[in-house]
Motif scaffolding. Structure first.
Motif, PDB file in Angstrom:
ATOM      1  N   SER A 374       0.806  -1.228   0.000  1.00  0.00           N
ATOM      2  CA  SER A 374       0.000   0.000   0.000  1.00  0.00           C
ATOM      3  C   SER A 374       0.836   1.273   0.000  1.00  0.00           C
ATOM      4  N   SER A 375       2.145   1.141   0.226  1.00  0.00           N
ATOM      5  CA  SER A 375       3.060   2.283   0.375  1.00  0.00           C
ATOM      6  C   SER A 375       2.685   3.177   1.552  1.00  0.00           C
ATOM      7  N   LEU A 376       1.977   2.631   2.531  1.00  0.00           N
ATOM      8  CA  LEU A 376       1.607   3.399   3.719  1.00  0.00           C
ATOM      9  C   LEU A 376       2.608   3.136   4.839  1.00  0.00           C
ATOM     10  N   PRO A 377       3.066   4.166   5.517  1.00  0.00           N
ATOM     11  CA  PRO A 377       3.995   3.975   6.630  1.00  0.00           C
ATOM     12  C   PRO A 377       3.333   3.210   7.758  1.00  0.00           C
ATOM     13  N   VAL A 378       4.152   2.476   8.513  1.00  0.00           N
ATOM     14  CA  VAL A 378       3.616   1.691   9.623  1.00  0.00           C
ATOM     15  C   VAL A 378       3.966   2.314  10.968  1.00  0.00           C
ATOM     16  N   ASP A 379       4.591   3.478  10.938  1.00  0.00           N
ATOM     17  CA  ASP A 379       4.961   4.133  12.191  1.00  0.00           C
ATOM     18  C   ASP A 379       4.937   5.641  11.966  1.00  0.00           C
ATOM     19  N   LEU A 380       5.361   6.368  12.981  1.00  0.00           N
ATOM     20  CA  LEU A 380       5.228   7.819  13.030  1.00  0.00           C
ATOM     21  C   LEU A 380       5.867   8.526  11.834  1.00  0.00           C
ATOM     22  N   VAL A 381       5.100   9.465  11.279  1.00  0.00           N
ATOM     23  CA  VAL A 381       5.606  10.428  10.297  1.00  0.00           C
ATOM     24  C   VAL A 381       5.039  11.792  10.679  1.00  0.00           C
ATOM     25  N   ALA A 382       5.905  12.771  10.872  1.00  0.00           N
ATOM     26  CA  ALA A 382       5.475  14.140  11.161  1.00  0.00           C
ATOM     27  C   ALA A 382       6.181  15.077  10.201  1.00  0.00           C
ATOM     28  N   VAL A 383       5.410  15.939   9.564  1.00  0.00           N
ATOM     29  CA  VAL A 383       5.947  16.853   8.557  1.00  0.00           C
ATOM     30  C   VAL A 383       5.428  18.253   8.843  1.00  0.00           C
ATOM     31  N   GLY A 384       6.329  19.184   9.051  1.00  0.00           N
ATOM     32  CA  GLY A 384       5.936  20.578   9.251  1.00  0.00           C
ATOM     33  C   GLY A 384       5.044  20.789  10.447  1.00  0.00           C
ATOM     34  N   GLY A 385       5.258  20.027  11.516  1.00  0.00           N
ATOM     35  CA  GLY A 385       4.454  20.175  12.722  1.00  0.00           C
ATOM     36  C   GLY A 385       3.161  19.405  12.718  1.00  0.00           C
ATOM     37  N   LEU A 386       2.879  18.679  11.645  1.00  0.00           N
ATOM     38  CA  LEU A 386       1.650  17.888  11.558  1.00  0.00           C
ATOM     39  C   LEU A 386       2.000  16.405  11.529  1.00  0.00           C
ATOM     40  N   MET A 387       1.331  15.620  12.342  1.00  0.00           N
ATOM     41  CA  MET A 387       1.539  14.181  12.356  1.00  0.00           C
ATOM     42  C   MET A 387       0.657  13.554  11.285  1.00  0.00           C
ATOM     43  N   THR A 388       1.305  13.025  10.232  1.00  0.00           N
ATOM     44  CA  THR A 388       0.548  12.455   9.114  1.00  0.00           C
ATOM     45  C   THR A 388       0.365  10.946   9.244  1.00  0.00           C
ATOM     46  N   ALA A 389       1.154  10.298  10.091  1.00  0.00           N
ATOM     47  CA  ALA A 389       0.979   8.872  10.375  1.00  0.00           C
ATOM     48  C   ALA A 389       1.234   8.667  11.861  1.00  0.00           C
ATOM     49  N   GLY A 390       0.393   7.862  12.502  1.00  0.00           N
ATOM     50  CA  GLY A 390       0.478   7.670  13.941  1.00  0.00           C
ATOM     51  C   GLY A 390       1.677   6.851  14.368  1.00  0.00           C
ATOM     52  N   SER A 391       1.982   6.939  15.654  1.00  0.00           N
ATOM     53  CA  SER A 391       3.155   6.280  16.209  1.00  0.00           C
ATOM     54  C   SER A 391       2.791   4.950  16.858  1.00  0.00           C
ATOM     55  N   LEU A 392       3.698   3.957  16.707  1.00  0.00           N
ATOM     56  CA  LEU A 392       3.575   2.707  17.447  1.00  0.00           C
ATOM     57  C   LEU A 392       3.983   2.877  18.905  1.00  0.00           C
TER      58      LEU A 392
END
Length: 636
Positions: A374-392
């Protein structure tokens, strides 16, 4: 005298009118129609004239290549000793005087002193110091570093076939065969009568060629040594390039160069004409002044199935490359570069090169684990102060402040909604809602959020109130914050536009100043902390029996000497990677990924091909850490 044989340094021969190819593996001496060639294992042979004698082989003494004095006699030069014991060399009657380069002094002693005493009516040639790195002999000449160069266009000119190139300052090329001058009496004590009929104009003295291969990139260097400064005129031609040195004389010749290239020197009324035939390479031409030279570097990409390597001699300002065997480090001055997390569009993966180019960056490394399907991250991604993918909330994380400081630790970031009702912590970060959870999503302008019977609150980042409240599915503008919930489960949350509401990202971390982080990626494991190996797969929930822990290529983001640093390990386990980092002096480091995802890219490289620390191509990834020049980010 060397081993009882009278010898002359090759670098002195152009003063006597002898054109030289100064290559220990293919030495050539040319005077008029006569040419002597020496090849190891085959000895000397004559070209263009009959000769059946024998000569001693060339010798290397100190930093110079020497040839027997008898070779000049074979070419037809008259050599005698005067009353002071100094050698004097004159052209034979059978060779036209105009074939010799300009000189006001044919005395060996005077010519070896000419480094410091310019001949009458000739431009001053700067002295070459015996300790200068340019005087060291090497069989292969490494391409020069970054500097002021003029690159040839990739397509033929449309308005004119010949375009002038100004004389540009550039860094000195790597070591070339030469030698320091021998001791000689002061110039004033040596008679310097000019020989009759000698040309007074500037001359192309010597041509030197080298060919070096870096991984699958070949760099061929042609050095034209001149008796005076020149303003070369170049033209792109079919299968190669042409260079004209206006007003210069040259001994005509044709040579087959290593790798199938060819070089033709032709005297013309306009000056010395040089024709270099190449394959599909990209050529650069630049000039140097100490001594006067025109240098042509041709870069050829031999195999596109292998990534081109880093050129350590042509790095961008503020970038430092360190090679530690299996470990490679690329450090960035935080005053010049801002590390950023850069993401591909949701559900897509891109090459690290594409992610770097998307923000006008200079380098990048793959970032974080993801689902290949799916090309979806499985852990935290934050860009420019916004969390775009949640953290494990269990894996090591690297983050960056707006000032470029790198953070390493184990934060557990959550969105928190606050208002007159108090505060509520968001349970999930994803587009697909869950009727039992409060779900957050950073909209991309394409993905639908919300659902039947659910309320979605839309807010602009930094806003203190709800901009829109919607029931049912909706596609919101990019970078809009969307919070979806079941009103029956969260009755205290507002349900109308304009209601007071603030959003904060609570990092919930005690081991670093994470509240100032603007970008972050979770990956792991944490390899090094405070210069010590701290790898602990159990703490971070890694199964060491799976492929994620196998010996393979590895990438990481760390700090070295206070600078954010990309690290790449050619092959080994995470433990071996951590040990190599600590041994090299890396202070902190988090592994980004391994295997087919591991990529470390740098802009530039040989011939502008781009540069990779990885020796095999890697697959596209949804996220990367990219270093962006601060002039691009708008910061000084």
């Amino acid at each position: 005298m060397l081993d009882g044989t009278e010898m002359l340094a090759v670098w002195t021969l152009p003063h006597f009118g002898v054109s030289v190819r100064n290559d220990p593996l293919d030495l050539r001496l040319v005077l008029g129609p006569r040419e002597l060639q020496y090849t190891p294992g085959q000895g000397w042979r004559a070209l263009g004239f009959a000769w059946t004698g024998t000569l001693p082989p060339p010798m290397t003494e100190g930093v110079s290549l020497y040839v027997p004095l008898q070779a000049l006699r074979v070419l037809g030069l008259q050599i005698r000793a005067d009353t002071s014991g100094l050698l004097d060399v004159a052209a034979p009657a059978s060779i036209p005087a105009e074939t010799l380069p300009p000189s006001e002094d044919r005395s060996l002693a005077q010519n070896t002193a000419a480094q410091n005493t310019p001949a009458q009516n000739q431009p001053t040639r700067p002295a070459t110091s015996p300790s200068s790195p340019e005087t060291l002999p090497v069989p292969e000449v490494r391409p020069g570093g970054a500097g002021s160069r003029t690159a040839l266009p990739s397509t033929p000119p449309t308005s004119a076939s010949i375009q002038p190139i100004p004389t540009l300052p550039a860094p000195a090329p790597p070591p070339l065969l030469s030698t320091p001058p021998v001791s000689a009496p002061p110039a004033s004590t040596v008679p310097t009568p000019p020989l009759p009929g000698l040309s007074k104009g500037p001359n192309l003295d010597t041509v030197r060629v080298s060919r070096t291969q870096y991984r699958t990139v070949e760099v061929m260097r042609v050095v034209l040594e001149l008796s005076a400064p020149a303003s070369p005129v170049i033209s792109r031609q079919t299968g190669g390039i042409g260079v004209v040195l206006p007003g210069f004389s040259v001994q005509g010749s044709t040579q087959n160069l290593p790798g199938g290239a060819g070089l033709t020197l032709t005297p013309t009324p306009a000056g010395a004409s040089i024709r270099l035939t190449t394959r599909t390479g990209r050529s650069e031409v630049f000039t140097l002044d100490d001594p006067f030279r025109v240098v042509i570097d041709t870069t050829t990409y031999l195999d596109a199935n292998v990534p081109p390597p880093v050129n350590p001699d042509a790095l961008p300002d503020g970038v430092t490359y360190r090679d530690r065997g299996l470990l490679h480090l690329l450090s960035f001055d935080p005053a010049l570069f801002q590390p950023r997390v850069v993401s591909a569009p949701l559900g897509r993966s891109l090459s690290v090169l594409e992610l770097v180019k998307s923000v006008s960056g200079v380098a990048g490394v793959n970032g974080g684990y993801f689902d290949p399907a799916s090309s979806l991250p499985v852990d935290l991604v934050a860009v420019g102060g916004l969390m775009t993918a949640g953290s494990l909330e269990k894996r090591a994380t690297v983050g960056f402040t707006a000032g470029g400081q790198a953070l390493f630790g184990f934060p557990r970031p959550r969105y928190v909604l606050s208002g007159p009702f108090g505060s509520v912590t968001v349970n999930s970060v994803r587009a697909t809602p869950n009727t039992t959870l409060l779900t957050a999503f950073v909209c991309d302008g394409k993905t639908s959020v919300g659902g039947t019977g659910l309320t979605t609150l839309l807010l602009a980042p930094g806003s203190a109130s709800v901009s829109r409240a919607v029931t049912g599915p909706i596609i919101a503008p990019a970078r809009t914050l969307a919070f979806t919930f079941d009103p029956a489960r969260f009755p205290s949350l507002p349900r109308a536009a304009g209601a007071p509401l603030t959003v904060t990202l609570n990092w919930q971390a005690t081991d670093a100043p994470w509240n100032s982080a603007v970008d972050a990626l979770s990956a792991g494991p944490l390899l090094v902390q405070a210069g010590r190996v701290v790898i602990d797969p159990r703490r971070e929930g890694f199964n060491t029996a799976t492929g994620v822990w196998r010996p393979t290529r590895q990438s990481a983001l760390g700090t070295f000497d206070g600078q954010p640093t990309i690290a790449y390990f050619d092959y080994g386990t995470p433990e071996a990677f951590a040990a190599a980092l600590a041994a090299a002096g890396v202070r902190d480091a988090v592994r980004m990924d391994s295997g087919s995802s591991a990529t470390a890219y740098l802009r530039g490289g040989y011939g502008g091909l781009g540069a990779y620390m990885n020796t095999v191509w890697s697959r596209p990834v949804p996220n990367a850490i990219v270093f962006v020049p601060r002039t691009v980010t708008g910061k000084k």
